[in-house]
Design a protein around this motif. Structure first.
Motif, PDB file in Angstrom:
ATOM      1  N   ILE A  98      33.176   7.254  41.730  1.00  0.00           N
ATOM      2  CA  ILE A  98      34.402   7.603  41.011  1.00  0.00           C
ATOM      3  C   ILE A  98      34.073   7.783  39.532  1.00  0.00           C
ATOM      4  CG2 ILE A  98      36.745   6.891  40.464  1.00  0.00           C
ATOM      5  CD1 ILE A  98      36.259   7.459  43.443  1.00  0.00           C
ATOM      6  N   SER A  99      33.498   6.762  38.944  1.00  0.00           N
ATOM      7  CA  SER A  99      33.114   6.806  37.524  1.00  0.00           C
ATOM      8  C   SER A  99      31.681   7.315  37.417  1.00  0.00           C
ATOM      9  CB  SER A  99      33.231   5.409  36.913  1.00  0.00           C
ATOM     10  OG  SER A  99      34.575   4.976  36.932  1.00  0.00           O
ATOM     11  N   THR A 100      31.507   8.456  36.760  1.00  0.00           N
ATOM     12  CA  THR A 100      30.208   9.116  36.669  1.00  0.00           C
ATOM     13  C   THR A 100      29.910   9.479  35.219  1.00  0.00           C
ATOM     14  OG1 THR A 100      31.016  11.397  36.903  1.00  0.00           O
ATOM     15  CG2 THR A 100      30.679  10.117  38.948  1.00  0.00           C
ATOM     16  N   GLY A 101      28.891  10.286  35.007  1.00  0.00           N
ATOM     17  CA  GLY A 101      28.548  10.755  33.677  1.00  0.00           C
ATOM     18  C   GLY A 101      29.459  11.850  33.168  1.00  0.00           C
ATOM     19  N   LEU A 102      30.422  12.297  33.965  1.00  0.00           N
ATOM     20  CA  LEU A 102      31.442  13.240  33.527  1.00  0.00           C
ATOM     21  C   LEU A 102      32.654  12.450  33.027  1.00  0.00           C
ATOM     22  CD1 LEU A 102      31.056  15.814  36.433  1.00  0.00           C
ATOM     23  CD2 LEU A 102      30.230  16.042  34.075  1.00  0.00           C
ATOM     24  N   GLN A 103      33.770  13.147  32.805  1.00  0.00           N
ATOM     25  CA  GLN A 103      34.986  12.494  32.331  1.00  0.00           C
ATOM     26  C   GLN A 103      35.897  12.190  33.520  1.00  0.00           C
ATOM     27  OE1 GLN A 103      34.953  11.714  29.058  1.00  0.00           O
ATOM     28  NE2 GLN A 103      35.563  13.485  27.838  1.00  0.00           N
ATOM     29  N   GLU A 104      36.282  10.925  33.684  1.00  0.00           N
ATOM     30  CA  GLU A 104      37.253  10.551  34.717  1.00  0.00           C
ATOM     31  C   GLU A 104      38.401   9.777  34.079  1.00  0.00           C
ATOM     32  OE1 GLU A 104      33.469  11.357  36.695  1.00  0.00           O
ATOM     33  OE2 GLU A 104      33.872   9.571  35.467  1.00  0.00           O
ATOM     34  N   GLY A 108      50.130  -6.948  38.539  1.00  0.00           N
ATOM     35  CA  GLY A 108      49.221  -7.132  37.412  1.00  0.00           C
ATOM     36  C   GLY A 108      48.028  -6.211  37.383  1.00  0.00           C
ATOM     37  N   GLU A 109      47.912  -5.320  38.338  1.00  0.00           N
ATOM     38  CA  GLU A 109      46.747  -4.427  38.418  1.00  0.00           C
ATOM     39  C   GLU A 109      46.931  -3.255  37.462  1.00  0.00           C
ATOM     40  OE1 GLU A 109      43.963  -2.714  42.009  1.00  0.00           O
ATOM     41  OE2 GLU A 109      46.136  -2.733  42.298  1.00  0.00           O
ATOM     42  N   LEU A 110      45.985  -3.102  36.544  1.00  0.00           N
ATOM     43  CA  LEU A 110      46.055  -2.058  35.530  1.00  0.00           C
ATOM     44  C   LEU A 110      44.772  -1.245  35.542  1.00  0.00           C
ATOM     45  CD1 LEU A 110      47.461  -0.787  33.006  1.00  0.00           C
ATOM     46  CD2 LEU A 110      46.205  -2.469  31.630  1.00  0.00           C
ATOM     47  N   TYR A 111      44.918   0.077  35.630  1.00  0.00           N
ATOM     48  CA  TYR A 111      43.792   0.998  35.544  1.00  0.00           C
ATOM     49  C   TYR A 111      43.812   1.667  34.179  1.00  0.00           C
ATOM     50  CZ  TYR A 111      42.880   0.305  40.474  1.00  0.00           C
ATOM     51  OH  TYR A 111      42.559  -0.260  41.680  1.00  0.00           O
ATOM     52  N   VAL A 112      42.623   1.840  33.617  1.00  0.00           N
ATOM     53  CA  VAL A 112      42.468   2.319  32.252  1.00  0.00           C
ATOM     54  C   VAL A 112      41.325   3.326  32.201  1.00  0.00           C
ATOM     55  CG1 VAL A 112      41.874   1.629  29.890  1.00  0.00           C
ATOM     56  CG2 VAL A 112      43.286   0.125  31.309  1.00  0.00           C
ATOM     57  N   SER A 113      41.461   4.324  31.352  1.00  0.00           N
ATOM     58  CA  SER A 113      40.350   5.214  31.048  1.00  0.00           C
ATOM     59  C   SER A 113      39.729   4.772  29.725  1.00  0.00           C
ATOM     60  CB  SER A 113      40.841   6.659  30.936  1.00  0.00           C
ATOM     61  OG  SER A 113      39.815   7.502  30.457  1.00  0.00           O
ATOM     62  N   SER A 114      38.405   4.653  29.708  1.00  0.00           N
ATOM     63  CA  SER A 114      37.710   4.222  28.489  1.00  0.00           C
ATOM     64  C   SER A 114      36.358   4.913  28.395  1.00  0.00           C
ATOM     65  CB  SER A 114      37.504   2.699  28.508  1.00  0.00           C
ATOM     66  OG  SER A 114      36.742   2.288  27.378  1.00  0.00           O
ATOM     67  N   ASN A 115      35.971   5.244  27.161  1.00  0.00           N
ATOM     68  CA  ASN A 115      34.636   5.817  26.962  1.00  0.00           C
ATOM     69  C   ASN A 115      33.671   4.798  26.358  1.00  0.00           C
ATOM     70  OD1 ASN A 115      35.522   5.736  24.307  1.00  0.00           O
ATOM     71  ND2 ASN A 115      35.015   7.862  23.837  1.00  0.00           N
ATOM     72  N   ARG A 116      33.946   3.505  26.610  1.00  0.00           N
ATOM     73  CA  ARG A 116      32.986   2.481  26.196  1.00  0.00           C
ATOM     74  C   ARG A 116      31.641   2.740  26.866  1.00  0.00           C
ATOM     75  NH1 ARG A 116      36.254  -2.661  28.214  1.00  0.00           N
ATOM     76  NH2 ARG A 116      37.925  -1.308  27.446  1.00  0.00           N
ATOM     77  N   ASN A 141      35.462   6.790  31.704  1.00  0.00           N
ATOM     78  CA  ASN A 141      35.400   6.270  33.068  1.00  0.00           C
ATOM     79  C   ASN A 141      36.670   5.500  33.383  1.00  0.00           C
ATOM     80  OD1 ASN A 141      32.046   5.483  32.218  1.00  0.00           O
ATOM     81  ND2 ASN A 141      32.628   7.135  33.603  1.00  0.00           N
ATOM     82  N   LEU A 142      36.853   5.187  34.655  1.00  0.00           N
ATOM     83  CA  LEU A 142      37.996   4.393  35.090  1.00  0.00           C
ATOM     84  C   LEU A 142      37.602   2.922  35.185  1.00  0.00           C
ATOM     85  CD1 LEU A 142      39.524   6.682  37.846  1.00  0.00           C
ATOM     86  CD2 LEU A 142      40.288   6.387  35.483  1.00  0.00           C
ATOM     87  N   TRP A 143      38.460   2.067  34.643  1.00  0.00           N
ATOM     88  CA  TRP A 143      38.276   0.627  34.673  1.00  0.00           C
ATOM     89  C   TRP A 143      39.526  -0.028  35.264  1.00  0.00           C
ATOM     90  CZ3 TRP A 143      33.971  -2.122  32.727  1.00  0.00           C
ATOM     91  CH2 TRP A 143      32.997  -1.314  32.120  1.00  0.00           C
ATOM     92  N   ARG A 144      39.323  -1.192  35.864  1.00  0.00           N
ATOM     93  CA  ARG A 144      40.432  -1.939  36.452  1.00  0.00           C
ATOM     94  C   ARG A 144      40.508  -3.323  35.815  1.00  0.00           C
ATOM     95  NH1 ARG A 144      41.235  -4.597  42.167  1.00  0.00           N
ATOM     96  NH2 ARG A 144      38.988  -4.896  42.007  1.00  0.00           N
ATOM     97  N   PHE A 145      41.726  -3.735  35.447  1.00  0.00           N
ATOM     98  CA  PHE A 145      41.964  -5.021  34.802  1.00  0.00           C
ATOM     99  C   PHE A 145      43.117  -5.752  35.487  1.00  0.00           C
ATOM    100  CE2 PHE A 145      39.982  -2.410  31.548  1.00  0.00           C
ATOM    101  CZ  PHE A 145      39.088  -3.284  30.933  1.00  0.00           C
TER     102      PHE A 145
END
Length: 329
Positions: free
Chosen positions: A36-42, A275-283, A312-316
């Motif tokens: 899902i999360s790769t070297g491209l933009q997600e 409480g499940e939160l998905y976030v896009s981040s370029n960290r 990438n996509l992150w889950r918190f």
């Protein structure tokens, strides 16, 4: 790069998904690294109510070539994404599902009528793919129907982004409209018997602050969005505002823990679990020099990995934040 990204710029085959309960409060998990999360933009995660189907956007670094993909999870692993049945021809992005999973909204530059010209906009002398709000409806058998454009004033200006839908059908989105100030603001189009009313700006404070990418609680008890309220760690961070007893929105609060970083965080969305939160981040991974001596092969491999500075996509887990404000389900 789209007009909103100009503003933001100024300011392994399968992957095991950890159980949600294993996430410490405020700590995140990269979603499907290498799949899902790769070297491209997600960006822009949208999960079905059972949590086993994920729609998201993938694009090039300039985000001129946006496509909506879908992946299915089996035995705890995300499968290889495929282009969603309704996407792949136009500049499609930012999918969001209704709480029941029966309708998926997205934005697109596709023509308003078959055979017509794609939607475009001009901003500061530059020409961009425009965006209108569309949706697809779940059909008997589970397939999606033909894309339908949403009627109403919310599509005026062809610069609507990141829709999020409440359980009663109200649509929250970000846009640049006449009352937005210099940047972007969040709006809501109320759903009624006659369709969608004219959008109203959500009052979150001084319009000099840039606010984008709303994620509305289905019951409209809280709103998460990307912006900078003066205490952002990076070009944009994530904030949460809670509905007050009089119906107004409280002062936006900077989300705690590792949700925000010195990188860009945006495009939040709520998962099906509490409480499940998905976030896009370029960290990205920290770089230390001297680095191990690269060959051409190792350099290419590293630069193509998820944490290369792409989004990438992150889950918190923000359950504790919600409980602290009287929300427990």
């Amino acid at each position: 790069m789209s007009p909103r990204h100009l503003i933001l710029a100024g300011v392994i085959a399968t992957a095991l998904v950890l159980p949600f309960a294993a996430l410490a409060q405020g700590h995140g998990e990269l979603v499907g690294p290498g799949v899902i999360s790769t070297g491209l933009q997600e960006t822009s995660a949208a999960l079905t109510p059972d949590g086993d189907t994920l729609y998201f956007m993938r694009s090039d670094f300039a985000e001129r070539d946006d496509t909506i993909l879908v992946s299915h999870r089996e035995n705890g692993h995300w499968g290889a994404p495929q282009v969603a049945s309704f996407s792949g021809q136009w500049h499609d992005s930012e999918p969001t599902l209704t709480a029941d999973g029966q309708r998926l909204y997205f934005v697109s530059n596709r023509p308003l009528q078959p055979g017509g010209a794609p939607v475009t906009v001009n901003m500061d002398g530059q020409h961009f793919a425009g965006t209108n709000l569309w949706y697809v409806q779940r059909q008997p058998g589970g397939l999606w129907g033909a894309p339908m454009r949403v009627d109403g004033a919310l599509n005026d200006g062809a610069m609507i982004y990141n829709p999020s839908v409440a359980a009663n059908g109200d649509i929250y989105f970000s846009a640049h409209r006449p009352d937005s100030g210099a940047a972007y603001q969040i709006y809501v189009a109320r759903h009624g018997a006659q369709g969608y009313a004219a959008p109203q700006r959500v009052d979150l404070g001084d319009v000099a602050r840039n606010r984008m990418d709303p994620a509305i609680d289905p019951q409209q008890r809280f709103l998460i969005y990307a912006g900078n309220e003066g205490d952002s760690l990076g070009s944009a961070d994530l904030y949460i505002a809670f509905r007050q007893p009089d119906g107004s929105w409280g002062k936006p609060l900077h989300l705690p823990g590792e949700i925000n970083s010195t990188a860009l965080e945006n495009a939040p969305s709520l998962g099906p679990r509490f409480g499940e939160l998905y976030v896009s981040s370029n960290r990205r991974d920290e770089m230390a020099f001297p680095k191990p001596h690269d060959t051409a092969a190792t350099l290419q491999q590293r630069l193509q990995q998820p944490l290369n500075g792409s989004r990438n996509l992150w889950r918190f887990d923000i359950a504790d934040v919600l409980r602290a404000h009287g929300i427990d389900h």
